[in-house]
Design an enzyme around this catalytic site. Structure first.
Site, PDB file in Angstrom:
ATOM      1  N   GLU A  69       0.925  -1.144   0.088  1.00 13.74           N
ATOM      2  CA  GLU A  69      -0.020   0.002  -0.002  1.00 13.74           C
ATOM      3  C   GLU A  69       0.967   1.155  -0.064  1.00 13.74           C
ATOM      4  O   GLU A  69       1.939   1.296   0.582  1.00 13.74           O
ATOM      5  CB  GLU A  69      -1.085   0.082   1.310  1.00 13.74           C
ATOM      6  CG  GLU A  69      -1.759  -1.140   1.243  1.00 13.74           C
ATOM      7  CD  GLU A  69      -2.331  -1.543   2.653  1.00 13.74           C
ATOM      8  OE1 GLU A  69      -1.582  -0.841   3.689  1.00 13.74           O
ATOM      9  OE2 GLU A  69      -3.278  -2.286   2.793  1.00 13.74           O
ATOM     10  N   TYR A 116       7.722   2.351  -7.520  1.00 14.93           N
ATOM     11  CA  TYR A 116       6.855   1.199  -7.351  1.00 14.93           C
ATOM     12  C   TYR A 116       6.479   0.909  -9.139  1.00 14.93           C
ATOM     13  O   TYR A 116       6.595  -0.385  -9.613  1.00 14.93           O
ATOM     14  CB  TYR A 116       5.771   1.121  -6.614  1.00 14.93           C
ATOM     15  CG  TYR A 116       5.973   1.374  -5.146  1.00 14.93           C
ATOM     16  CD1 TYR A 116       7.319   0.753  -4.572  1.00 14.93           C
ATOM     17  CD2 TYR A 116       5.428   1.970  -4.433  1.00 14.93           C
ATOM     18  CE1 TYR A 116       7.503   1.027  -3.381  1.00 14.93           C
ATOM     19  CE2 TYR A 116       5.399   2.342  -3.199  1.00 14.93           C
ATOM     20  CZ  TYR A 116       6.578   1.604  -2.733  1.00 14.93           C
ATOM     21  OH  TYR A 116       7.017   1.872  -1.213  1.00 14.93           O
TER      22      TYR A 116
END
Length: 140
Positions: free
Chosen positions: A98, A110
């Site tokens: 998350e 990411y």
């Protein structure tokens, strides 16, 4: 190599790193001791100033926390690449995490590593911020 695997002997270091990376919500030594005592939890420390906690359960893993105290030095990337390698060695097929929707730097990292968005958690954080859920599939 700057990234090492850190066990229970590192709880004081981890607490200091977490407090520096997340001054509004620091975790204490007991929190890290409890996490590191759980099955499947692995921690990595970058000696330049960062840490990553990974939990492996069967063929899935979750990045529990990533903290970097010195920005723009490649620490987050080094930690993530080590976690991805370690997860693969442990037979992981999918890694979940998350990230705060407003954390553009982390989201860019990411995305560069191949993570894709799988969901949105509205008002997930104590400050009311949203969290994006991301995942990365690992090749066999």
């Amino acid at each position: 190599m700057d990234v090492i695997e850190a066990g229970p002997a590192y709880v004081a270091v981890l607490a200091r790193l977490h407090a520096a990376a997340f001054p509004d919500d620091p975790w204490d030594e007991r929190s890290f001791a409890a996490l590191l005592g759980q099955p499947g939890v692995v921690c990595f420390v970058d000696e330049r100033g960062g840490f990553l906690l990974l939990r492996v359960v069967l063929d899935e893993a979750e990045i529990l926390s990533v903290g970097v105290t010195v920005p723009r030095q490649g620490i987050g990337g080094a930690l993530m690449r080590q976690a991805i390698r370690a997860a693969g060695w442990r037979g992981v097929k999918t890694i979940h995490l998350e990230v705060a929707a407003e954390n553009a730097a982390a989201r860019a990292l990411y995305a560069a590593l191949g993570f894709t968005q799988t969901g949105l958690r509205k008002a997930y954080y104590p400050n009311g911020g949203d969290a994006l859920t991301l995942c990365l599939g690992l090749a066999d």
